[in-house]
Scaffold this motif. Sequence first.
Motif, PDB file in Angstrom:
ATOM      1  N   SER A  17      57.550  34.407   7.056  1.00  0.00           N
ATOM      2  CA  SER A  17      56.711  35.325   7.813  1.00  0.00           C
ATOM      3  C   SER A  17      56.016  36.318   6.897  1.00  0.00           C
ATOM      4  N   LEU A  18      54.876  36.792   7.352  1.00  0.00           N
ATOM      5  CA  LEU A  18      54.148  37.872   6.698  1.00  0.00           C
ATOM      6  C   LEU A  18      53.494  38.705   7.785  1.00  0.00           C
ATOM      7  N   MET A  19      53.312  39.983   7.505  1.00  0.00           N
ATOM      8  CA  MET A  19      52.521  40.823   8.387  1.00  0.00           C
ATOM      9  C   MET A  19      51.356  41.395   7.604  1.00  0.00           C
ATOM     10  N   LEU A  20      50.159  41.127   8.068  1.00  0.00           N
ATOM     11  CA  LEU A  20      48.958  41.685   7.475  1.00  0.00           C
ATOM     12  C   LEU A  20      48.587  42.962   8.225  1.00  0.00           C
ATOM     13  N   SER A  21      48.052  43.908   7.484  1.00  0.00           N
ATOM     14  CA  SER A  21      47.547  45.146   8.071  1.00  0.00           C
ATOM     15  C   SER A  21      46.100  45.335   7.668  1.00  0.00           C
ATOM     16  N   ARG A  27      35.095  55.582  10.495  1.00  0.00           N
ATOM     17  CA  ARG A  27      34.771  55.683  11.924  1.00  0.00           C
ATOM     18  C   ARG A  27      35.959  55.147  12.696  1.00  0.00           C
ATOM     19  N   THR A  28      36.208  55.691  13.850  1.00  0.00           N
ATOM     20  CA  THR A  28      37.311  55.190  14.644  1.00  0.00           C
ATOM     21  C   THR A  28      37.030  53.784  15.149  1.00  0.00           C
ATOM     22  N   LEU A  29      38.070  52.970  15.179  1.00  0.00           N
ATOM     23  CA  LEU A  29      37.946  51.598  15.670  1.00  0.00           C
ATOM     24  C   LEU A  29      38.262  51.491  17.149  1.00  0.00           C
ATOM     25  N   SER A  30      38.535  52.633  17.784  1.00  0.00           N
ATOM     26  CA  SER A  30      39.082  52.606  19.139  1.00  0.00           C
ATOM     27  C   SER A  30      38.230  51.827  20.129  1.00  0.00           C
ATOM     28  N   ASP A  73      47.022  49.644  16.597  1.00  0.00           N
ATOM     29  CA  ASP A  73      47.455  51.014  16.850  1.00  0.00           C
ATOM     30  C   ASP A  73      46.221  51.888  16.660  1.00  0.00           C
ATOM     31  N   ASN A  74      45.585  52.235  17.747  1.00  0.00           N
ATOM     32  CA  ASN A  74      44.342  52.996  17.650  1.00  0.00           C
ATOM     33  C   ASN A  74      44.562  54.389  17.082  1.00  0.00           C
ATOM     34  N   ALA A  75      45.731  54.948  17.304  1.00  0.00           N
ATOM     35  CA  ALA A  75      46.022  56.275  16.755  1.00  0.00           C
ATOM     36  C   ALA A  75      46.052  56.239  15.234  1.00  0.00           C
ATOM     37  N   LYS A  76      46.439  55.094  14.679  1.00  0.00           N
ATOM     38  CA  LYS A  76      46.492  54.934  13.218  1.00  0.00           C
ATOM     39  C   LYS A  76      45.268  54.212  12.681  1.00  0.00           C
TER      40      LYS A  76
END
Length: 124
Positions: A17-21, A27-30, A73-76
């Motif tokens: 497994s891997l987790m990409l970020s 600019r916000t991505l929200s 995670d829109n806050a992040k």
Amino acid sequence: QVQLVESGGGLVQAGGSLMLSCAASGRTLSWYAMGWLRQAPGKEREFVAAISWSGRNTGYVDSVKGRFTVSRDNAKNTVYLQMNSLKPEDTAVYYCASDINNNWGPMTFRGDYWGQGTQVTVSS
């Protein structure tokens, strides 16, 4: 202008497994859909997964359904791709992208802003 930076790629054995970020700045991505695409050597770039701005809708290419999960995670200002049960054919450069019109489907997602990519290599 949006800057996207991917991280989390690497070398993993098949079945791992891997987790990409993907972290955004500028600019916000929200309000944007966010997606992951990949390009293997000698092949065209292909859609992998995307998520709507609210996080309520997701889309996947058939080959990763049940193995990959996209989240945000829109806050992040960050979007993630959890990749489980990896296969050698998942080896590619993975790119994060945003769709300013909130298109999240495999046939409708269009990357308006792109990251530089992160290499994922799955050994057999």
